[in-house]
Design an enzyme around this catalytic site. Structure first.
Site, PDB file in Angstrom:
ATOM      1  CB  SER A   1      -0.949  -0.003   1.196  1.00  0.00           C
ATOM      2  OG  SER A   1      -0.233  -0.181   2.392  1.00  0.00           O
TER       3      SER A   1
ATOM      4  CE  LYS B   1      -7.505   0.322   0.469  1.00  0.00           C
ATOM      5  NZ  LYS B   1      -7.913   1.378   1.388  1.00  0.00           N
TER       6      LYS B   1
ATOM      7  CG  HIS C   1      -3.597  -0.686  -2.279  1.00  0.00           C
ATOM      8  ND1 HIS C   1      -4.107   0.590  -2.196  1.00  0.00           N
ATOM      9  CD2 HIS C   1      -3.396  -1.098  -1.005  1.00  0.00           C
ATOM     10  CE1 HIS C   1      -4.192   0.939  -0.926  1.00  0.00           C
ATOM     11  NE2 HIS C   1      -3.770  -0.066  -0.174  1.00  0.00           N
TER      12      HIS C   1
HETATM   13  C1  LIG Z   1      -3.493  -3.240   2.003  1.00  0.00           C
HETATM   14  C2  LIG Z   1      -4.716  -2.799   2.730  1.00  0.00           C
HETATM   15  N1  LIG Z   1      -5.485  -3.728   3.309  1.00  0.00           N
HETATM   16  C3  LIG Z   1      -6.597  -3.412   3.971  1.00  0.00           C
HETATM   17  C4  LIG Z   1      -7.010  -2.104   4.087  1.00  0.00           C
HETATM   18  C5  LIG Z   1      -8.242  -1.788   4.859  1.00  0.00           C
HETATM   19  O1  LIG Z   1      -9.307  -1.564   3.982  1.00  0.00           O
HETATM   20  P1  LIG Z   1     -10.522  -0.616   4.355  1.00  0.00           P
HETATM   21  O2  LIG Z   1     -10.048   0.780   4.181  1.00  0.00           O
HETATM   22  O3  LIG Z   1     -11.581  -1.003   3.391  1.00  0.00           O
HETATM   23  O4  LIG Z   1     -10.887  -0.882   5.765  1.00  0.00           O
HETATM   24  C6  LIG Z   1      -6.256  -1.099   3.498  1.00  0.00           C
HETATM   25  C7  LIG Z   1      -6.701   0.306   3.620  1.00  0.00           C
HETATM   26  O5  LIG Z   1      -5.992   1.250   3.502  1.00  0.00           O
HETATM   27  C8  LIG Z   1      -5.071  -1.455   2.810  1.00  0.00           C
HETATM   28  O6  LIG Z   1      -4.295  -0.519   2.253  1.00  0.00           O
END
Ligand SMILES: Cc1ncc(COP(=O)(O)O)c(C=O)c1O
Length: 414
Positions: A194, A253, A222
């Site tokens: 991320s 996203k 992502h």
């Molecule tokens: C790699 C990753 N996994 C999980 C999440 C969590 O997702 P959510 O924002 O839908 O709670 C994020 C959020 O930034 C993320 O970047």
């Protein structure tokens, strides 16, 4: 004394001083340039926002395909709210599980090439619930050191022994797996990281997992909608559907809505529905978010031009940065990291970027390892050429002034 007098008396005695530590801790964060507060968006129109009265180009949204502001997606959300209500009213195992959720789950399972899918109300909860369902005390979880915080929290909450492997270092992963001493094992990784925008070595992970009988889980937050055939993610791009046990993703996203999902074999999904406390004890997602995600999924699959546009924006920005000597890792999604190093320098760089009309905030520890604070630029398929040129010009200017070429991406106790 009345009840109110008594409360006032107790407050005077100890209430204020018991929380006095917070002020000194906050001061410590301020001094280290690590204090955070949300940025208030006063208005938004696709890629443009108003913040503090200033018009800015938004280069910090995970709405990669631009679908959060797509008329068709917004219309689907509005119709679902009018037909099904504003909220789901209960957790999924009580009465909150609607046809909208089931249809979305079926669509996501087919999209990812898995038997079944379970939708959570956020990606964070999906990671925490899934990892804690799969491993516990006596087990080991092998986690890439740059995994997202929701994976880290899931690992910690599970009670399993956490064996952190160096970023994308398959030999290190194997040496940790080889040493044994665990009942069950789970390897978990981001598909696209991320904060760095690079991708995991999924074939390497799958090989080690097969050799040592470990379960595998990939977070496609992502990658979903952005990477792979029809945007099906890094697992599909590597041809590993089915070989990876669990594929997690978010609806928040590229799919422009909110919620998280987990695709796997039906027995695995059934187990997660029975064990994941963040699914069982959480109200089901709102009808509008479910319908928006279903519509966005439909569009994401069909409109290949959105992925092509992201790839072309990315390569033009990468080339412009490389021309001025900024080396970037191999990028495959919509994330372009500009590593500055020091947290206070990253704050200065973000301020300079904002003065140039572009919003992308400084990302600092604990979101990234110590010494690797950065500007994380994210791209949207809907950026036009003039928006692209504004980003390129502003980034090149900031990179020239702030880039710290000695900063390397490393690990910290996140
Ligand atoms: C790699 C990753 N996994 C999980 C999440 C969590 O997702 P959510 O924002 O839908 O709670 C994020 C959020 O930034 C993320 O970047």
């Amino acid at each position: 004394m009345t009840g109110q007098d008594e409360a006032r008396f107790i407050q005077k005695q100890g209430g204020a001083s018991a929380t006095a530590w917070i002020e000194s801790e906050m001061e410590r964060l301020r001094r280290a340039s690590l204090e955070r507060s949300p940025y208030l968006v006063e208005a938004i129109d696709g890629g443009e926002i108003v913040m503090g009265g200033q018009n800015l180009l938004l280069a910090a949204s995970n709405n990669y395909l631009g679908l959060a502001y797509d008329e068709r997606v917004m219309q689907a959300a509005a119709e679902a709210a009018l037909r099904w209500g504003a909220g789901s009213g209960a957790s999924p195992l009580v009465s909150g599980y609607s046809k909208l959720q089931r249809e979305l789950e079926a669509g996501l399972a087919a999209f990812k090439g898995y038997e079944d899918c379970v939708v959570f109300s956020s990606g964070y909860l999906a990671n925490v619930g899934t990892i804690t369902s799969l491993v516990g005390k006596g087990d080991a979880v092998f986690s890439d050191e740059l995994n997202h915080a929701s994976i880290i929290d899931g690992c910690r909450l599970s009670g399993a022994e956490i064996r952190k492997f160096r970023h994308s270092d398959i030999e290190h992963l194997e040496s940790l797996a080889r040493s044994g001493g665990y009942r069950r094992g789970l390897v978990v990784t981001d598909g696209i990281f991320s904060m760095d925008g690079d991708s995991a070595d999924l074939c390497g992970i799958a090989e080690v997992a097969a050799k040592y009988g470990l379960m595998t889980m990939v977070d496609e937050a992502h990658a979903t909608g952005v990477v792979g055939p029809e945007g099906r993610g890094t697992v599909a791009a590597a041809g590993l559907e089915g070989a990876i046990d669990v594929v997690m993703g978010t609806l928040s996203k590229a799919l422009g809505s909110a919620g998280g999902f987990v695709c796997a074999r039906s027995d695995v999904v059934g187990w997660i529905r029975n064990r994941a406390r963040s699914f069982i004890f959480d109200t089901a997602p709102a009808p509008a978010t479910l319908a928006a995600a279903s519509k966005a999924l439909e569009i994401a699959i069909l409109e290949e031009w959105r992925r092509e546009r992201i790839a072309s924006l990315r390569s033009q920005i990468v080339k412009a940065l490389e021309r001025i000597g900024v080396a970037l890792p191999r990028l495959e999604a919509a994330i372009v990291p500009l590593v500055i190093g020091d947290a206070s320098a990253a704050l200065e760089a973000a301020k300079a970027l904002r003065e140039l009309g572009v919003f992308a905030p400084a990302i600092r520890p604990p979101s990234v390892p110590e010494g690797t604070s950065r500007i994380r630029v994210t791209l949207m398929a809907t950026f036009d050429d003039s928006q692209r040129d504004r980003i390129v010009r502003a980034l090149a200017e900031v990179a020239r002034r702030f880039i710290c070429r000695s900063a390397t991406v490393g690990a910290t106790d996140r």
